[in-house]
Design a protein around this motif. Structure first.
Motif, PDB file in Angstrom:
ATOM      1  N   ILE A  23       0.616  -1.225   0.082  1.00 35.36           N
ATOM      2  CA  ILE A  23       0.040   0.194  -0.100  1.00 35.36           C
ATOM      3  C   ILE A  23       1.435   1.194  -0.406  1.00 35.36           C
ATOM      4  CG2 ILE A  23      -1.747  -0.978   1.360  1.00 35.36           C
ATOM      5  CD1 ILE A  23      -0.877   0.035   3.901  1.00 35.36           C
ATOM      6  N   THR A  24       0.360   2.353  -0.737  1.00 29.97           N
ATOM      7  CA  THR A  24       1.175   3.580  -0.226  1.00 29.97           C
ATOM      8  C   THR A  24       0.417   4.770   0.768  1.00 29.97           C
ATOM      9  OG1 THR A  24       1.758   3.070  -2.390  1.00 29.97           O
ATOM     10  CG2 THR A  24       1.920   5.455  -2.072  1.00 29.97           C
ATOM     11  N   LEU A  25       0.530   5.296   1.567  1.00 31.35           N
ATOM     12  CA  LEU A  25       0.298   6.002   2.368  1.00 31.35           C
ATOM     13  C   LEU A  25       1.344   7.783   1.930  1.00 31.35           C
ATOM     14  CD1 LEU A  25       0.145   3.799   5.415  1.00 31.35           C
ATOM     15  CD2 LEU A  25      -1.914   4.346   4.105  1.00 31.35           C
ATOM     16  N   LYS A  26       0.606   8.350   2.909  1.00 31.24           N
ATOM     17  CA  LYS A  26       1.176   9.796   3.003  1.00 31.24           C
ATOM     18  C   LYS A  26       0.725  10.101   4.451  1.00 31.24           C
ATOM     19  CE  LYS A  26       1.086  14.061  -0.026  1.00 31.24           C
ATOM     20  NZ  LYS A  26       0.153  15.015  -0.734  1.00 31.24           N
ATOM     21  N   VAL A  27       2.103  10.459   4.728  1.00 36.01           N
ATOM     22  CA  VAL A  27       1.890  10.774   6.480  1.00 36.01           C
ATOM     23  C   VAL A  27       2.765  11.565   6.499  1.00 36.01           C
ATOM     24  CG1 VAL A  27       1.401   8.978   7.087  1.00 36.01           C
ATOM     25  CG2 VAL A  27       4.132   9.025   6.919  1.00 36.01           C
ATOM     26  N   ASN A  82      10.606   9.766  12.317  1.00 36.49           N
ATOM     27  CA  ASN A  82      10.525   9.933  14.424  1.00 36.49           C
ATOM     28  C   ASN A  82      10.349   8.034  14.046  1.00 36.49           C
ATOM     29  OD1 ASN A  82      12.068  12.345  14.870  1.00 36.49           O
ATOM     30  ND2 ASN A  82       9.861  12.924  15.335  1.00 36.49           N
ATOM     31  N   TYR A  83       9.146   7.800  13.510  1.00 36.58           N
ATOM     32  CA  TYR A  83       9.080   6.488  13.728  1.00 36.58           C
ATOM     33  C   TYR A  83       9.467   5.253  14.107  1.00 36.58           C
ATOM     34  CZ  TYR A  83       4.627   3.238  14.622  1.00 36.58           C
ATOM     35  OH  TYR A  83       4.593   1.848  15.362  1.00 36.58           O
ATOM     36  N   ARG A  84       9.821   5.600  12.355  1.00 33.33           N
ATOM     37  CA  ARG A  84      10.841   4.974  12.111  1.00 33.33           C
ATOM     38  C   ARG A  84      11.809   4.305  12.820  1.00 33.33           C
ATOM     39  NH1 ARG A  84      13.290   5.791   6.311  1.00 33.33           N
ATOM     40  NH2 ARG A  84      14.616   7.345   7.654  1.00 33.33           N
ATOM     41  N   GLU A  85      12.193   5.771  13.578  1.00 29.13           N
ATOM     42  CA  GLU A  85      13.522   5.772  13.912  1.00 29.13           C
ATOM     43  C   GLU A  85      12.931   4.639  15.463  1.00 29.13           C
ATOM     44  OE1 GLU A  85      17.112   5.804  15.216  1.00 29.13           O
ATOM     45  OE2 GLU A  85      16.918   6.080  13.398  1.00 29.13           O
ATOM     46  N   VAL A 107       8.105  -1.693  11.501  1.00 27.54           N
ATOM     47  CA  VAL A 107       6.449  -0.694  11.258  1.00 27.54           C
ATOM     48  C   VAL A 107       5.528  -1.086  10.008  1.00 27.54           C
ATOM     49  CG1 VAL A 107       6.220   1.859   9.858  1.00 27.54           C
ATOM     50  CG2 VAL A 107       8.240   1.791  10.640  1.00 27.54           C
ATOM     51  N   SER A 108       5.454  -2.087   9.207  1.00 22.37           N
ATOM     52  CA  SER A 108       4.180  -2.319   8.530  1.00 22.37           C
ATOM     53  C   SER A 108       3.629  -3.604   9.884  1.00 22.37           C
ATOM     54  CB  SER A 108       4.800  -2.977   7.350  1.00 22.37           C
ATOM     55  OG  SER A 108       5.769  -4.648   8.019  1.00 22.37           O
TER      56      SER A 108
END
Length: 67
Positions: free
Chosen positions: A6-10, A17-20, A29-30
Motif C-alpha cells: 500500500i502507499t500512504l501519505k504521512v 521519528n516513528y521509523r527511528e 513499521v508495517s
C-alpha cells in the motif's frame, strides 16, 4: 497469509521519528500498522456490540414501562 503493498501519505517528520522509534525497539513499521488496524477493528466490533446491547436494553425497559 497474503500481503498487499500500500502507499500512504504521512507527515515526513512524523514517519521518520516513528521509523527511528521502531528501529530502536526492534519493531517493523508495517507490522505496527497492522497491529493498529487489528486493534481498531476489534474495538469497532466491540463498540458495535455494546451499542446493540444498549439499544436492546432500552427497548426492553421501554416495553416494560409502557405496559
Amino acid at each position: 497469509m497474503d500481503t498487499k503493498n500500500i502507499t500512504l501519505k504521512v507527515n515526513s517528520d512524523l514517519y521518520d521519528n516513528y521509523r527511528e522509534y521502531c528501529k530502536k525497539k526492534g519493531l517493523i513499521v508495517s507490522r505496527q500498522f497492522e497491529i493498529m488496524i487489528e486493534k481498531q477493528l476489534r474495538e469497532g466490533a466491540k463498540s458495535q456490540w455494546q451499542n446493540h446491547l444498549m439499544i436492546n436494553s432500552q427497548n426492553y425497559w421501554k416495553k416494560i414501562y409502557d405496559l
